[in-house]
Design a protein around this motif. Structure first.
Motif, PDB file in Angstrom:
ATOM      1  N   ALA A 180       0.829  -1.206   0.000  1.00 20.60           N
ATOM      2  CA  ALA A 180       0.000   0.000   0.000  1.00 20.60           C
ATOM      3  C   ALA A 180       0.865   1.258   0.000  1.00 20.60           C
ATOM      4  CB  ALA A 180      -0.946  -0.007   1.201  1.00 20.60           C
ATOM      5  N   GLU A 181       1.915   1.266   0.794  1.00 19.64           N
ATOM      6  CA  GLU A 181       2.778   2.449   0.853  1.00 19.64           C
ATOM      7  C   GLU A 181       3.512   2.659  -0.464  1.00 19.64           C
ATOM      8  OE1 GLU A 181       6.378   4.546   3.343  1.00 19.64           O
ATOM      9  OE2 GLU A 181       5.224   2.952   4.299  1.00 19.64           O
ATOM     10  N   ILE A 182       4.005   1.593  -1.055  1.00 16.43           N
ATOM     11  CA  ILE A 182       4.696   1.731  -2.346  1.00 16.43           C
ATOM     12  C   ILE A 182       3.741   2.246  -3.415  1.00 16.43           C
ATOM     13  CG2 ILE A 182       5.701   0.387  -4.240  1.00 16.43           C
ATOM     14  CD1 ILE A 182       7.771   1.107  -2.170  1.00 16.43           C
ATOM     15  N   LEU A 183       2.516   1.729  -3.427  1.00 20.01           N
ATOM     16  CA  LEU A 183       1.540   2.206  -4.415  1.00 20.01           C
ATOM     17  C   LEU A 183       1.260   3.695  -4.225  1.00 20.01           C
ATOM     18  CD1 LEU A 183      -0.929  -0.801  -4.627  1.00 20.01           C
ATOM     19  CD2 LEU A 183       0.758  -0.084  -6.333  1.00 20.01           C
ATOM     20  N   LYS A 184       1.162   4.148  -2.978  1.00 19.78           N
ATOM     21  CA  LYS A 184       0.982   5.587  -2.722  1.00 19.78           C
ATOM     22  C   LYS A 184       2.178   6.377  -3.232  1.00 19.78           C
ATOM     23  CE  LYS A 184      -1.729   4.978   1.426  1.00 19.78           C
ATOM     24  NZ  LYS A 184      -1.551   4.805   2.865  1.00 19.78           N
ATOM     25  N   ARG A 185       3.366   5.838  -3.032  1.00 20.52           N
ATOM     26  CA  ARG A 185       4.580   6.546  -3.456  1.00 20.52           C
ATOM     27  C   ARG A 185       4.755   6.554  -4.972  1.00 20.52           C
ATOM     28  NH1 ARG A 185       9.460   6.221   0.626  1.00 20.52           N
ATOM     29  NH2 ARG A 185       8.364   6.259   2.603  1.00 20.52           N
ATOM     30  N   THR A 186       4.009   5.717  -5.686  1.00 23.29           N
ATOM     31  CA  THR A 186       4.056   5.736  -7.152  1.00 23.29           C
ATOM     32  C   THR A 186       2.857   6.474  -7.720  1.00 23.29           C
ATOM     33  OG1 THR A 186       2.918   3.610  -7.325  1.00 23.29           O
ATOM     34  CG2 THR A 186       5.315   3.546  -7.319  1.00 23.29           C
ATOM     35  N   ASP A 187       2.046   7.053  -6.833  1.00 23.14           N
ATOM     36  CA  ASP A 187       0.797   7.713  -7.254  1.00 23.14           C
ATOM     37  C   ASP A 187      -0.115   6.751  -8.004  1.00 23.14           C
ATOM     38  OD1 ASP A 187       1.692  10.107  -6.172  1.00 23.14           O
ATOM     39  OD2 ASP A 187       2.609  10.738  -8.059  1.00 23.14           O
ATOM     40  N   SER A 188      -0.130   5.507  -7.540  1.00 21.84           N
ATOM     41  CA  SER A 188      -0.912   4.480  -8.215  1.00 21.84           C
ATOM     42  C   SER A 188      -1.684   3.666  -7.207  1.00 21.84           C
ATOM     43  CB  SER A 188       0.029   3.571  -9.006  1.00 21.84           C
ATOM     44  OG  SER A 188      -0.709   2.533  -9.602  1.00 21.84           O
ATOM     45  N   GLU A 189      -2.922   3.457  -7.484  1.00 19.00           N
ATOM     46  CA  GLU A 189      -3.761   2.621  -6.621  1.00 19.00           C
ATOM     47  C   GLU A 189      -4.350   1.472  -7.427  1.00 19.00           C
ATOM     48  OE1 GLU A 189      -3.882   2.942  -3.416  1.00 19.00           O
ATOM     49  OE2 GLU A 189      -2.852   4.853  -3.314  1.00 19.00           O
ATOM     50  N   VAL A 190      -3.638   1.036  -8.475  1.00 17.13           N
ATOM     51  CA  VAL A 190      -4.175  -0.020  -9.327  1.00 17.13           C
ATOM     52  C   VAL A 190      -4.283  -1.319  -8.549  1.00 17.13           C
ATOM     53  CG1 VAL A 190      -3.431   0.918 -11.538  1.00 17.13           C
ATOM     54  CG2 VAL A 190      -1.894  -0.565 -10.256  1.00 17.13           C
TER      55      VAL A 190
END
Length: 193
Positions: A180-190
């Motif tokens: 979840a944190e990595i997805l936030k840091r990539t601006d991605s919630e796929v």
């Protein structure tokens, strides 16, 4: 929270059929592969670099030998044609491969490491990445470990093996985060599935 730069590569380590074999015993993080798939989707959407690592074991009885079905990459993590695959014979993704040279050549300075297993190839590759000067993240719920005997012969449960490996890496060789944190840091919630 710091956004991951576009020069961040997802390093997908040993997501191979052998690690689904029940003969390997108790494993933690049954959701590791689905989290890896979510991260692959996010990286592909964002146009960031993805590198796949495959373990070609030279051990005679290994399920990861190139001539065994267990050597195949799991369907959930199959590389696209444009995504390089590096084949290794040891725990580190950097030894005996062109991974380091290729990352530097492509201007990659940040690595996000996922795959199998936490205490072996993930840990070894993260340690080397940190030593080589890469900003390194290990994704806790996109990695997994198996139960292993301690030196005194008692069985350490898979979650204990996994947790110990991650705690040894955190703030020493890498930063341990979750999907979840990595997805936030990539601006991605796929999501996948």
């Amino acid at each position: 929270m710091t956004r991951l730069p576009q020069s961040s590569a997802l390093i997908v380590i040993d997501v191979q059929q052998a690690f689904l074999d029940p003969r390997l015993g108790e494993r933690n993080n049954p959701q590791a592969e689905s989290n890896i798939a979510r991260l692959l989707a996010a990286w592909r959407t964002s146009g960031r670099s993805i590198r796949h690592i495959v373990h070609d074991s030279t051990e005679p009885n290994s399920l990861l030998r190139p001539d065994c079905p267990g050597n195949a990459i799991q369907a959930i993590a199959l590389p696209k044609a444009s995504e390089p695959v590096y084949r290794k014979h040891v725990n580190s993704a950097f030894i005996g491969t062109n991974l380091e040279k290729d990352l530097h050549q492509d201007g990659i300075d940040t690595l996000v490491i996922v795959g199998l297993t936490t205490n072996h190839c993930v840990s070894t590759s993260a340690r080397v990445a940190g030593n080589l000067g890469f900003k390194t993240y290990v994704v806790s719920d996109a990695t997994a470990a198996f139960a292993r005997p301690a030196l005194d012969g008692t069985l350490r449960h898979a979650e204990a093996v996994h947790s110990a490996a991650l705690s040894d890496l955190h703030q020493e060789f890498a930063t341990v985060v979750d999907t979840a944190e990595i997805l936030k840091r990539t601006d991605s919630e796929v999501g996948v599935g």
